[in-house]
Design a protein around this motif. Structure first.
Motif, PDB file in Angstrom:
ATOM      1  N   HIS A 224       0.852  -1.190   0.000  1.00  0.00           N
ATOM      2  CA  HIS A 224       0.000   0.000   0.000  1.00  0.00           C
ATOM      3  C   HIS A 224       0.887   1.238   0.000  1.00  0.00           C
ATOM      4  N   GLY A 225       0.547   2.209  -0.832  1.00  0.00           N
ATOM      5  CA  GLY A 225       1.368   3.404  -0.971  1.00  0.00           C
ATOM      6  C   GLY A 225       1.021   4.526  -0.034  1.00  0.00           C
ATOM      7  N   ASP A 226       0.268   4.231   1.043  1.00  0.00           N
ATOM      8  CA  ASP A 226      -0.096   5.259   2.012  1.00  0.00           C
ATOM      9  C   ASP A 226       0.583   4.933   3.347  1.00  0.00           C
ATOM     10  N   VAL A 227       0.371   5.797   4.336  1.00  0.00           N
ATOM     11  CA  VAL A 227       0.973   5.578   5.652  1.00  0.00           C
ATOM     12  C   VAL A 227       0.404   4.303   6.268  1.00  0.00           C
ATOM     13  N   PRO A 228       1.191   3.581   7.065  1.00  0.00           N
ATOM     14  CA  PRO A 228       0.730   2.292   7.597  1.00  0.00           C
ATOM     15  C   PRO A 228      -0.433   2.399   8.570  1.00  0.00           C
ATOM     16  N   SER A 229      -0.624   3.575   9.190  1.00  0.00           N
ATOM     17  CA  SER A 229      -1.659   3.722  10.211  1.00  0.00           C
ATOM     18  C   SER A 229      -3.061   3.887   9.637  1.00  0.00           C
ATOM     19  N   PHE A 230      -3.167   4.195   8.333  1.00  0.00           N
ATOM     20  CA  PHE A 230      -4.497   4.455   7.772  1.00  0.00           C
ATOM     21  C   PHE A 230      -5.354   3.197   7.878  1.00  0.00           C
ATOM     22  N   TRP A 231      -6.579   3.364   8.385  1.00  0.00           N
ATOM     23  CA  TRP A 231      -7.492   2.257   8.695  1.00  0.00           C
ATOM     24  C   TRP A 231      -6.880   1.291   9.721  1.00  0.00           C
ATOM     25  N   ASN A 232      -5.873   1.759  10.471  1.00  0.00           N
ATOM     26  CA  ASN A 232      -5.256   0.915  11.505  1.00  0.00           C
ATOM     27  C   ASN A 232      -4.620  -0.344  10.914  1.00  0.00           C
ATOM     28  N   ARG A 233      -4.184  -0.239   9.659  1.00  0.00           N
ATOM     29  CA  ARG A 233      -3.615  -1.416   8.998  1.00  0.00           C
ATOM     30  C   ARG A 233      -2.377  -1.943   9.714  1.00  0.00           C
TER      31      ARG A 233
ATOM     32  N   PHE B 148       3.628   3.419  -7.542  1.00  0.00           N
ATOM     33  CA  PHE B 148       3.453   2.427  -6.479  1.00  0.00           C
ATOM     34  C   PHE B 148       3.672   1.000  -6.989  1.00  0.00           C
ATOM     35  N   LEU B 149       3.038   0.650  -8.099  1.00  0.00           N
ATOM     36  CA  LEU B 149       3.138  -0.718  -8.599  1.00  0.00           C
ATOM     37  C   LEU B 149       4.544  -1.048  -9.085  1.00  0.00           C
ATOM     38  N   LYS B 150       5.207  -0.066  -9.662  1.00  0.00           N
ATOM     39  CA  LYS B 150       6.592  -0.298 -10.078  1.00  0.00           C
ATOM     40  C   LYS B 150       7.485  -0.537  -8.854  1.00  0.00           C
ATOM     41  N   ASP B 151       7.285   0.264  -7.820  1.00  0.00           N
ATOM     42  CA  ASP B 151       8.066   0.089  -6.595  1.00  0.00           C
ATOM     43  C   ASP B 151       7.718  -1.222  -5.899  1.00  0.00           C
ATOM     44  N   ALA B 152       6.441  -1.599  -5.946  1.00  0.00           N
ATOM     45  CA  ALA B 152       6.014  -2.842  -5.298  1.00  0.00           C
ATOM     46  C   ALA B 152       6.679  -4.056  -5.937  1.00  0.00           C
TER      47      ALA B 152
ATOM     48  N   ALA C 201      -0.419 -12.172  -1.978  1.00  0.00           N
ATOM     49  CA  ALA C 201      -0.074 -10.753  -1.920  1.00  0.00           C
ATOM     50  C   ALA C 201      -1.262  -9.889  -2.318  1.00  0.00           C
ATOM     51  N   LYS C 202      -1.452  -8.809  -1.572  1.00  0.00           N
ATOM     52  CA  LYS C 202      -2.547  -7.872  -1.856  1.00  0.00           C
ATOM     53  C   LYS C 202      -1.960  -6.520  -2.209  1.00  0.00           C
ATOM     54  N   LEU C 203      -2.363  -5.981  -3.359  1.00  0.00           N
ATOM     55  CA  LEU C 203      -1.900  -4.679  -3.835  1.00  0.00           C
ATOM     56  C   LEU C 203      -3.068  -3.696  -3.781  1.00  0.00           C
ATOM     57  N   ILE C 204      -2.933  -2.663  -2.959  1.00  0.00           N
ATOM     58  CA  ILE C 204      -4.030  -1.706  -2.773  1.00  0.00           C
ATOM     59  C   ILE C 204      -3.725  -0.422  -3.538  1.00  0.00           C
ATOM     60  N   THR C 205      -4.490  -0.147  -4.566  1.00  0.00           N
ATOM     61  CA  THR C 205      -4.301   1.078  -5.344  1.00  0.00           C
ATOM     62  C   THR C 205      -5.054   2.237  -4.682  1.00  0.00           C
ATOM     63  N   VAL C 206      -4.671   3.479  -4.996  1.00  0.00           N
ATOM     64  CA  VAL C 206      -5.324   4.621  -4.336  1.00  0.00           C
ATOM     65  C   VAL C 206      -5.655   5.800  -5.255  1.00  0.00           C
ATOM     66  N   THR C 207      -5.073   5.844  -6.444  1.00  0.00           N
ATOM     67  CA  THR C 207      -5.239   7.053  -7.264  1.00  0.00           C
ATOM     68  C   THR C 207      -6.691   7.267  -7.690  1.00  0.00           C
TER      69      THR C 207
ATOM     70  N   PHE D   9       4.204  -6.062   5.460  1.00  0.00           N
ATOM     71  CA  PHE D   9       3.327  -4.960   5.069  1.00  0.00           C
ATOM     72  C   PHE D   9       4.212  -3.863   4.494  1.00  0.00           C
ATOM     73  N   PHE D  10       4.222  -3.778   3.168  1.00  0.00           N
ATOM     74  CA  PHE D  10       5.058  -2.803   2.472  1.00  0.00           C
ATOM     75  C   PHE D  10       4.258  -1.510   2.272  1.00  0.00           C
ATOM     76  N   SER D  11       4.312  -0.634   3.269  1.00  0.00           N
ATOM     77  CA  SER D  11       3.569   0.628   3.242  1.00  0.00           C
ATOM     78  C   SER D  11       4.436   1.714   2.616  1.00  0.00           C
ATOM     79  N   SER D  12       3.987   2.956   2.712  1.00  0.00           N
ATOM     80  CA  SER D  12       4.719   4.078   2.116  1.00  0.00           C
ATOM     81  C   SER D  12       6.126   4.224   2.694  1.00  0.00           C
ATOM     82  N   ASN D  13       6.358   3.659   3.877  1.00  0.00           N
ATOM     83  CA  ASN D  13       7.685   3.730   4.487  1.00  0.00           C
ATOM     84  C   ASN D  13       8.754   3.012   3.665  1.00  0.00           C
TER      85      ASN D  13
END
Length: 686
Positions: free
Chosen positions: A352-361, A396-400, A413-419, A373-377
């Motif tokens: 996920h390309g967002d902060v790890p805390s979003f939705w308490n993930r 995000f997907l290229k980095d993932a 593996a789960k890939l969460i898009t956000v755009t 958990f490969f977050s924005s960090n």
């Protein structure tokens, strides 16, 4: 000047003056901490104003209690509460630096995760400037110790103290109403702890978190093992045999879940401005080795994305009010997909390309048993790389892919898009299709971000094929929830070239894509009515993992005996025959309201309504009562949250240690395949 200094000192020598000085110093250091120690993401003048003023109400309230006390006790209490709240701020700074989240009551009380996570690393994350948080306490103590300020032991009338308390309450009321005007549903639909702190302050977050913890703990304390019996009875009575033809067809294959943010079914084959909006997903949808479902519905409530994840990973519904991941994800017992796959020989990872805390993930994923958990960090950070809720999908997907190729196979593996997220904003250099012309600003940008998402998927699929990973992988694409709500009926009618768009149409509009793609899979378009609650049982059958004794409310979508009544979170439903919206029932085939149902129809409708209500109620009971702690399925080991850490340094070390365990990188003799990943993202072009 001497006269002014004398007056100021005279004021400070009064208890009210000392009280005001303490508040100002505490406010200044708290605001400084917000700006320099946390990443709260304040945007715009309103959010920055709220960030600046939100320490005042709770500080005045807490410090104001000192005014009720007499003599020296008043000063001692004020210094004590100043130190305690400062220490809480200090502790949160350290925890936030490591985990991009704030400490919670359940985190401290229930999981032992604070000591486990920080432990010996606390010295490594300390910054000398962190101790400035205690500077105001030190200043006040020194001023009193060296008698620069004298204690005022004269009593204060209680009505003055009560006035201060009332002022604190009024200020908090203004703060809350102002915050709600900028972020509706701030307290009822919590996205992220950062939001509460940004809008209301750390102390208010602590109280809010404490109330939520008390409510959830009360429900758990009142629950016992016997409460699970009615759930198990319902599961057993509604269990249907899986489709034997598809059992185990993906056994040993990698599983990639593509979480398509806000992506609705109508976008498949939809054209605008003379071009397909989603040509890549259209192609996958119609391929012979793709199982596509054209009557698959989102079933989310106020938790939206969090609800979709809860259903996808657990086959449990989200809650009627508020996201279960936030309220119960830290402390509840789960038997989720990551743990199930992990205990059957898979490596599990979420991206996920967002902060790890979003939705308490960051906490929930530990409860679910995700290895990684490969977050924005984990990804490079540049302002141009992100928009809205995180990294742009192409980047995000290229980095993932750099981490995906390192995972030991088989993996889940789960890939969460956000755009493609509301409000559907996209910078001009990434726009490749014109906006629609409904005149509704919310609706008209939707095709632009949807097309961008589709292009991102196309680039990822090309890499998957070029790297050779595709031949051993089953990919699941699903839309998590609606992108355009029922509040935009006029615009949607124009978009879909319809004369009108009523409540029945909106119920049908809740369709989202579900596509299961794998080389050699017997595909085609399946017309079964199903929802997100049904995904997990379907996947487990495809990979050959039995689920007969699991607490899951979904059914294998491919089963000929599947119940095709799809429950919505508010108690409405859709089925091939009937649709319920509020108190109205419709014939699904023609959309006509059943104003005078026959006796037989009424009996059927009552049965369907009761079935939906029972299903939702029992699922809620499982979550709010934490009932899974009383039951462990055969061949399943309870998840120990303390075994998981999502620190980048630890993940890198583990991946390196597991390099010889059949990862794509290992198969290529340590040579990365990421040079095969081609993207036209303008931000990455040299």
């Amino acid at each position: 000047m001497k006269t002014v200094g004398k007056k100021i000192r005279g004021i400070l020598n009064t208890r009210v003056g000392f009280f005001m000085l303490a508040i100002i110093l505490f406010w200044l250091k708290t605001w400084w901490t917000y700006l320099n120690k946390f990443n709260l993401g304040a945007k715009g003048s309103i959010q920055h104003l709220l960030l600046m003023i939100n320490p005042f109400p709770t500080t005045i309230l807490l410090f104001g209690i000192a005014l009720y006390l007499a003599g020296r006790k008043s000063y001692i209490y004020l210094l004590l509460i100043d130190f305690v709240t400062s220490f809480w701020l200090f502790a949160n700074v350290l925890y936030y630096r490591e985990f991009s989240d704030f400490l919670s009551i359940n985190l401290i009380k229930g999981s032992g995760a604070v000591s486990n996570n920080l432990g010996k690393s606390i010295l490594g994350i300390l910054d000398p400037s962190d101790f400035l948080i205690f500077l105001d306490v030190l200043i006040l103590i020194l001023l009193l110790a060296f008698k620069a300020i004298h204690m005022d032991v004269r009593p204060i009338k209680k009505r003055y103290a009560m006035t201060v308390t009332a002022i604190a309450g009024i200020l908090f009321g203004f703060n809350l109403s102002f915050a709600e005007s900028d972020r509706s549903g701030l307290l009822t639909r919590t996205f992220d702890n950062n939001y509460i702190v940004k809008y209301l302050g750390l102390n208010a977050y602590t109280v809010y978190d404490g109330v939520k913890a008390a409510q959830s703990n009360a429900a758990k304390n009142n629950a016992n093992a016997s409460d699970l019996q009615s759930v198990q009875k319902y599961i057993k009575e509604n269990h249907v045999p899986v489709n034997a033809e598809y059992s185990g067809v993906a056994k040993g294959k990698n599983v990639i879940i593509f979480h398509l943010e806000s992506f609705q079914q109508f976008l498949i084959d939809f054209k605008w401005d003379g071009q397909e909006v989603t040509p890549n997903l259209n192609k996958i949808y119609h391929e012979s080795d793709t199982l596509s479902f054209d009557n698959f519905f989102n079933q989310v409530g106020t938790g939206k994305t969090a609800d979709a994840e809860m259903m996808l990973e657990n086959s449990l519904f989200g809650l009627a009010e508020g996201p279960a991941m936030v309220q119960y994800g830290t402390t509840n017992t789960f038997q989720a997909a990551p743990a199930i796959f992990d205990q059957n020989g898979y490596t599990s990872a979420a991206f996920h390309g967002d902060v790890p805390s979003f939705w308490n993930r960051d906490n929930t994923y530990k409860s679910w048993g995700y290895d990684y958990f490969f977050s924005s960090n984990y990804y490079p950070k540049k302002s141009a790389y992100s928009i809205g809720y995180g990294l742009k999908d192409k980047i995000f997907l290229k980095d993932a892919a750099t981490y995906l190729e390192q995972l030991p196979q088989p993996f889940y593996a789960k890939l969460i898009t956000v755009t493609n997220h509301y409000p559907y904003l996209l910078d001009k250099q990434n726009q490749s299709i014109a906006k629609t012309d409904t005149g509704d600003s919310t609706v008209d940008g939707y095709v632009q971000t949807a097309k961008y998402l589709d292009q991102s998927v196309g680039e990822f699929m090309n890499w998957l094929n070029d790297s050779g990973l595709a031949k051993n992988t089953m990919i699941v694409f699903y839309g998590d929830h609606y992108g355009i709500s029922g509040n935009h009926k006029k615009a949607v009618a124009k978009l879909l070239d319809k004369d009108s768009f009523n409540n029945f149409d909106n119920a049908q509009f809740q369709r989202v894509p579900l596509m299961i793609h794998m080389p050699g899979l017997k595909g085609g378009v399946n017309h079964t009515y199903a929802g997100e609650i049904d995904v997990l049982p379907t996947l487990l059958n495809l990979v050959g993992i039995p689920d007969n004794d699991r607490i899951q409310f979904g059914q294998d979508i491919l089963s000929p005996q599947k119940n095709q009544t799809v429950a919505f979170r508010n108690g409405d439903f859709v089925s091939p025959e009937y649709t319920k919206v509020g108190s109205a029932y419709y014939n699904t085939k023609n959309g006509e309201a059943l104003k005078h149902p026959t006796v037989t129809q009424k009996k059927t409708l009552d049965q369907m309504t009761n079935h939906v209500a029972t299903e939702l109620s029992l699922s809620d009971r499982v979550i709010t009562g934490d009932l899974l702690r009383f039951y462990t399925p055969k061949d399943f080991k309870k998840v120990d949250k303390q075994n998981y850490s999502y620190k980048k340094s630890k993940a890198s070390k583990t991946l390196k240690a597991d390099l010889d365990k059949n990862s794509l990188l290992h198969q290529n003799d340590g040579n990365s395949t990421t040079d095969m990943y081609k993207t036209d993202a303008p931000e990455l072009q040299k």
